[in-house]
Write a protein that holds these residues in place. Structure first.
Motif, PDB file in Angstrom:
ATOM      1  N   GLN A 193      59.569 -86.572 105.706  1.00  0.00           N
ATOM      2  CA  GLN A 193      59.162 -87.017 107.041  1.00  0.00           C
ATOM      3  C   GLN A 193      60.129 -86.502 108.104  1.00  0.00           C
ATOM      4  O   GLN A 193      59.720 -86.057 109.182  1.00  0.00           O
ATOM      5  CB  GLN A 193      59.112 -88.546 107.094  1.00  0.00           C
ATOM      6  CG  GLN A 193      58.711 -89.093 108.460  1.00  0.00           C
ATOM      7  CD  GLN A 193      58.669 -90.608 108.474  1.00  0.00           C
ATOM      8  OE1 GLN A 193      58.595 -91.235 107.419  1.00  0.00           O
ATOM      9  NE2 GLN A 193      58.716 -91.204 109.650  1.00  0.00           N
ATOM     10  N   ALA A 194      61.423 -86.564 107.806  1.00  0.00           N
ATOM     11  CA  ALA A 194      62.415 -86.091 108.774  1.00  0.00           C
ATOM     12  C   ALA A 194      62.263 -84.591 109.026  1.00  0.00           C
ATOM     13  O   ALA A 194      62.359 -84.120 110.165  1.00  0.00           O
ATOM     14  CB  ALA A 194      63.825 -86.410 108.273  1.00  0.00           C
ATOM     15  N   ALA A 195      62.018 -83.834 107.960  1.00  0.00           N
ATOM     16  CA  ALA A 195      61.823 -82.392 108.129  1.00  0.00           C
ATOM     17  C   ALA A 195      60.589 -82.101 108.964  1.00  0.00           C
ATOM     18  O   ALA A 195      60.593 -81.238 109.855  1.00  0.00           O
ATOM     19  CB  ALA A 195      61.720 -81.713 106.755  1.00  0.00           C
ATOM     20  N   ALA A 196      59.500 -82.818 108.695  1.00  0.00           N
ATOM     21  CA  ALA A 196      58.278 -82.625 109.475  1.00  0.00           C
ATOM     22  C   ALA A 196      58.499 -82.994 110.939  1.00  0.00           C
ATOM     23  O   ALA A 196      58.003 -82.309 111.845  1.00  0.00           O
ATOM     24  CB  ALA A 196      57.145 -83.468 108.882  1.00  0.00           C
ATOM     25  N   GLU A 245      63.853 -73.297 106.664  1.00  0.00           N
ATOM     26  CA  GLU A 245      64.583 -74.227 105.808  1.00  0.00           C
ATOM     27  C   GLU A 245      63.906 -75.601 105.798  1.00  0.00           C
ATOM     28  O   GLU A 245      63.753 -76.231 104.746  1.00  0.00           O
ATOM     29  CB  GLU A 245      66.026 -74.355 106.305  1.00  0.00           C
ATOM     30  CG  GLU A 245      66.882 -75.305 105.488  1.00  0.00           C
ATOM     31  CD  GLU A 245      67.054 -74.855 104.050  1.00  0.00           C
ATOM     32  OE1 GLU A 245      67.211 -75.727 103.178  1.00  0.00           O
ATOM     33  OE2 GLU A 245      67.013 -73.625 103.799  1.00  0.00           O
ATOM     34  N   MET A 246      63.491 -76.078 106.980  1.00  0.00           N
ATOM     35  CA  MET A 246      62.770 -77.352 107.041  1.00  0.00           C
ATOM     36  C   MET A 246      61.444 -77.252 106.290  1.00  0.00           C
ATOM     37  O   MET A 246      61.022 -78.187 105.605  1.00  0.00           O
ATOM     38  CB  MET A 246      62.516 -77.735 108.502  1.00  0.00           C
ATOM     39  CG  MET A 246      63.763 -77.931 109.345  1.00  0.00           C
ATOM     40  SD  MET A 246      63.323 -78.195 111.087  1.00  0.00           S
ATOM     41  CE  MET A 246      64.819 -77.633 111.905  1.00  0.00           C
ATOM     42  N   TRP A 247      60.788 -76.102 106.432  1.00  0.00           N
ATOM     43  CA  TRP A 247      59.490 -75.905 105.804  1.00  0.00           C
ATOM     44  C   TRP A 247      59.601 -75.992 104.290  1.00  0.00           C
ATOM     45  O   TRP A 247      58.742 -76.575 103.622  1.00  0.00           O
ATOM     46  CB  TRP A 247      58.932 -74.546 106.222  1.00  0.00           C
ATOM     47  CG  TRP A 247      57.551 -74.269 105.724  1.00  0.00           C
ATOM     48  CD1 TRP A 247      57.203 -73.489 104.664  1.00  0.00           C
ATOM     49  CD2 TRP A 247      56.343 -74.795 106.254  1.00  0.00           C
ATOM     50  NE1 TRP A 247      55.841 -73.482 104.499  1.00  0.00           N
ATOM     51  CE2 TRP A 247      55.289 -74.273 105.477  1.00  0.00           C
ATOM     52  CE3 TRP A 247      56.040 -75.630 107.316  1.00  0.00           C
ATOM     53  CZ2 TRP A 247      53.956 -74.582 105.723  1.00  0.00           C
ATOM     54  CZ3 TRP A 247      54.709 -75.935 107.550  1.00  0.00           C
ATOM     55  CH2 TRP A 247      53.692 -75.412 106.761  1.00  0.00           C
ATOM     56  N   ARG A 248      60.684 -75.437 103.736  1.00  0.00           N
ATOM     57  CA  ARG A 248      60.861 -75.468 102.283  1.00  0.00           C
ATOM     58  C   ARG A 248      61.100 -76.886 101.775  1.00  0.00           C
ATOM     59  O   ARG A 248      60.837 -77.180 100.603  1.00  0.00           O
ATOM     60  CB  ARG A 248      62.025 -74.562 101.884  1.00  0.00           C
ATOM     61  CG  ARG A 248      61.690 -73.073 101.913  1.00  0.00           C
ATOM     62  CD  ARG A 248      62.774 -72.247 101.266  1.00  0.00           C
ATOM     63  NE  ARG A 248      64.000 -72.242 102.047  1.00  0.00           N
ATOM     64  CZ  ARG A 248      64.283 -71.358 103.009  1.00  0.00           C
ATOM     65  NH1 ARG A 248      63.393 -70.414 103.308  1.00  0.00           N
ATOM     66  NH2 ARG A 248      65.404 -71.410 103.668  1.00  0.00           N
ATOM     67  N   THR A 249      61.593 -77.769 102.639  1.00  0.00           N
ATOM     68  CA  THR A 249      61.853 -79.148 102.223  1.00  0.00           C
ATOM     69  C   THR A 249      60.565 -79.910 101.966  1.00  0.00           C
ATOM     70  O   THR A 249      60.517 -80.789 101.098  1.00  0.00           O
ATOM     71  CB  THR A 249      62.658 -79.883 103.316  1.00  0.00           C
ATOM     72  OG1 THR A 249      63.884 -79.191 103.509  1.00  0.00           O
ATOM     73  CG2 THR A 249      62.942 -81.329 102.940  1.00  0.00           C
ATOM     74  N   LEU A 250      59.507 -79.573 102.676  1.00  0.00           N
ATOM     75  CA  LEU A 250      58.272 -80.365 102.614  1.00  0.00           C
ATOM     76  C   LEU A 250      57.659 -80.439 101.219  1.00  0.00           C
ATOM     77  O   LEU A 250      57.292 -81.526 100.772  1.00  0.00           O
ATOM     78  CB  LEU A 250      57.245 -79.824 103.618  1.00  0.00           C
ATOM     79  CG  LEU A 250      57.574 -80.035 105.095  1.00  0.00           C
ATOM     80  CD1 LEU A 250      56.499 -79.393 105.962  1.00  0.00           C
ATOM     81  CD2 LEU A 250      57.679 -81.522 105.411  1.00  0.00           C
ATOM     82  N   LEU A 292      54.207 -85.185 106.739  1.00  0.00           N
ATOM     83  CA  LEU A 292      53.808 -84.776 108.082  1.00  0.00           C
ATOM     84  C   LEU A 292      53.029 -85.888 108.774  1.00  0.00           C
ATOM     85  O   LEU A 292      53.250 -86.176 109.963  1.00  0.00           O
ATOM     86  CB  LEU A 292      52.984 -83.496 108.016  1.00  0.00           C
ATOM     87  CG  LEU A 292      52.393 -82.991 109.338  1.00  0.00           C
ATOM     88  CD1 LEU A 292      53.486 -82.781 110.378  1.00  0.00           C
ATOM     89  CD2 LEU A 292      51.598 -81.709 109.124  1.00  0.00           C
ATOM     90  N   LEU A 293      52.116 -86.530 108.054  1.00  0.00           N
ATOM     91  CA  LEU A 293      51.332 -87.616 108.653  1.00  0.00           C
ATOM     92  C   LEU A 293      52.241 -88.735 109.140  1.00  0.00           C
ATOM     93  O   LEU A 293      52.044 -89.284 110.229  1.00  0.00           O
ATOM     94  CB  LEU A 293      50.330 -88.164 107.639  1.00  0.00           C
ATOM     95  CG  LEU A 293      49.174 -87.240 107.246  1.00  0.00           C
ATOM     96  CD1 LEU A 293      48.326 -87.889 106.160  1.00  0.00           C
ATOM     97  CD2 LEU A 293      48.313 -86.888 108.461  1.00  0.00           C
ATOM     98  N   ARG A 294      53.216 -89.091 108.350  1.00  0.00           N
ATOM     99  CA  ARG A 294      54.125 -90.156 108.759  1.00  0.00           C
ATOM    100  C   ARG A 294      54.952 -89.741 109.971  1.00  0.00           C
ATOM    101  O   ARG A 294      55.240 -90.559 110.854  1.00  0.00           O
ATOM    102  CB  ARG A 294      55.037 -90.538 107.601  1.00  0.00           C
ATOM    103  CG  ARG A 294      54.291 -91.204 106.461  1.00  0.00           C
ATOM    104  CD  ARG A 294      55.250 -91.665 105.378  1.00  0.00           C
ATOM    105  NE  ARG A 294      54.529 -92.318 104.298  1.00  0.00           N
ATOM    106  CZ  ARG A 294      55.109 -92.873 103.242  1.00  0.00           C
ATOM    107  NH1 ARG A 294      56.425 -92.846 103.137  1.00  0.00           N
ATOM    108  NH2 ARG A 294      54.381 -93.455 102.303  1.00  0.00           N
ATOM    109  N   ALA A 295      55.363 -88.484 110.004  1.00  0.00           N
ATOM    110  CA  ALA A 295      56.130 -88.014 111.162  1.00  0.00           C
ATOM    111  C   ALA A 295      55.296 -88.080 112.432  1.00  0.00           C
ATOM    112  O   ALA A 295      55.785 -88.474 113.496  1.00  0.00           O
ATOM    113  CB  ALA A 295      56.615 -86.581 110.919  1.00  0.00           C
ATOM    114  N   ALA A 307      46.474 -93.402 111.261  1.00  0.00           N
ATOM    115  CA  ALA A 307      47.712 -93.760 111.955  1.00  0.00           C
ATOM    116  C   ALA A 307      48.285 -92.558 112.700  1.00  0.00           C
ATOM    117  O   ALA A 307      48.803 -92.687 113.806  1.00  0.00           O
ATOM    118  CB  ALA A 307      48.735 -94.298 110.958  1.00  0.00           C
ATOM    119  N   ALA A 308      48.167 -91.365 112.093  1.00  0.00           N
ATOM    120  CA  ALA A 308      48.621 -90.147 112.768  1.00  0.00           C
ATOM    121  C   ALA A 308      47.725 -89.820 113.957  1.00  0.00           C
ATOM    122  O   ALA A 308      48.208 -89.462 115.044  1.00  0.00           O
ATOM    123  CB  ALA A 308      48.654 -88.982 111.781  1.00  0.00           C
TER     124      ALA A 308
END
Length: 443
Positions: free
Chosen positions: A88-91, A72-77, A142-145, A177-178
């Motif tokens: 970012q929250a999902a990642a 479910e999180m993966w589909r959000t990206l 993902l980078l921001r996470a 930054a990541a």
């Protein structure tokens, strides 16, 4: 106690200073361990809450079988209508999962970004695209996470390094930054490589500007990764620092990071303390210069401030007014009462002291409730002393508890116990408990 009142958790300015350190030493010593999610805000210079450009939603690179929650999180990206904050929250939640399949999937996502397939998600994230170097919005999330973490998993170093080399200069600050959150030598070398100046004489002004942004971001990332702010922003200076550590045992690398980050934390702490001291001094002078009729409103503001030091200043000024026989007024007294539940024991104690001196009836119930919940001896002593103003039999359990503690707390409890014994409403059983506690000698 309400943790939202602490200076670290609520003081916005102080949060910004503390977050500059960007690492807990526990994360360093744990090597590649994850320290949990930090802020979900955008990296400096990036949009706060952006949505991918319109386009058909498409899944990221094919992922191994994921658990239902991870899927479910993966589909959000990649969803085109997902705000960047939600990506970012999902990642970040995916990074927290111990499932090895998630790691494989995230590696694949970063490699998708390195292949420049932003068009699959309807374009690059605003602020990060640039010609053929655009990044998919899912990769940006993902980078921001990763960049918002104190310490990111070591396995991210390789795919992030690949992405940095292939994505071009414009997206480089986000990737660097990541990488700064991955505290490994592989990540360090990838960032150090990005400090290269380049020698393309035919570069356009835009390309030169992007290259300089990349180099500046790389030096910032090196400083954050290592905590070393004293090293000059040149490739040669960082090469010289890294040289003895390049092939040293892992323990030597970890120790170097720990030392640098500890020194950085100490420097930030010193700056923070100095800044707060200057702020408090300025507020004190401002209050003393305030016309008499406007002082109550100023006190109410200080007593309700987010920073512990400012609330403490407010109590100091209240005590000063009491010492000069200035009336406080109901608004000020009502602003003191909530401080009985402050996170800081010293603030709770001073608030109890003020209320004990003023003795407003509106404080009777809050003092009794605070006394029943108090666990710190210093604050309890002040509450016991204040409660003498409004003794009630229901205070018996708290009084009996503090009678067992030697020192000032027991002395204050003895006075309140004698008051309770004189109350008609104190039951026989309560009186028995009080007398037994008074007779006992604490160890």
């Amino acid at each position: 106690m309400n943790s939202s009142r602490s200076i670290v958790k609520r003081g916005r300015g102080m949060r910004a200073i503390v977050s500059a350190v960007g690492l807990s030493l526990g994360g360093v010593m744990a090597g590649a361990g994850q320290l949990g999610q930090l802020s979900q805000t955008a990296a400096p210079g990036q949009p706060e809450n952006v949505t991918a450009q319109a386009g058909p939603p498409a899944a990221p690179a094919a992922a191994p079988t994921l658990s239902p929650a991870a899927a479910e999180m993966w589909r959000t990206l990649p969803a085109a209508d997902t705000p960047m904050r939600e990506r970012q929250a999902a990642a970040a939640r995916l990074l927290d999962l111990p499932d090895p399949a998630v790691g494989v999937a995230l590696r694949g996502l970063l490699r998708t970004g390195s292949e420049g397939q932003a068009a699959q998600e309807g374009g690059s994230a605003p602020g990060l695209s640039g010609g053929q170097a655009g990044l998919p919005a899912s990769v940006t999330g993902l980078l921001r996470a990763v960049a918002s973490r104190a310490s990111a998993p070591a396995w991210l170093a390789e795919p992030l390094a690949e992405l940095r080399r292939s994505a071009g200069d414009r997206p480089a600050p986000a990737v660097l930054a990541a990488l700064a959150s991955v505290r490994t030598r592989e990540a360090f070398e990838a960032v150090l490589e990005a400090t290269a100046n380049g020698s393309d004489q035919a570069a356009s002004p835009d390309q030169v500007e992007a290259r300089e942004r990349r180099r500046a971001a790389a030096f910032d990332a090196l400083e954050r990764l290592t905590g070393r702010s004293e090293i000059a922003s040149t490739s040669a200076a960082w090469e010289e620092w890294f040289g003895p550590l390049r092939f040293a045992p892992e323990a030597a690398w970890t120790a170097a990071l720990a030392e640098g980050l500890a020194e950085r934390a100490d420097a930030v702490s010193a700056t923070l303390n100095s800044t707060v001291t200057r702020l408090v001094d300025s507020l004190r002078r401002g209050y003393l210069d305030t016309p008499e009729g406007q002082r109550p409103a100023r006190l109410v503001s200080l007593l309700g401030d987010e920073m512990t030091q400012v609330r403490t200043l407010g109590l100091e000024l209240v005590e000063r007014d009491l010492a000069t026989a200035r009336p406080l007024g109901d608004a000020v007294v009502n602003a003191v009462i909530p401080l009985l539940r402050d996170d800081e024991p010293a603030v709770r104690a001073r608030a109890a002291g003020v209320l004990g001196r003023v003795a407003p009836m509106t404080a009777a119930r809050p003092v009794a409730e605070a006394l029943s919940a108090e666990q710190q001896p210093g604050a309890a002593a002040a509450l016991l002393a204040a409660a003498v103003r409004w003794p009630e039999a229901a205070m018996t359990p708290a009084v009996v508890t503090w009678l067992r503690v030697p020192g000032p707390t027991r002395q204050a409890a003895e006075k309140l116990a004698n008051r309770l014994l004189a109350l008609p409403e104190t039951s026989t059983e309560q009186a028995k408990q009080l007398r037994a506690a008074l007779a006992a000698t604490p160890s």
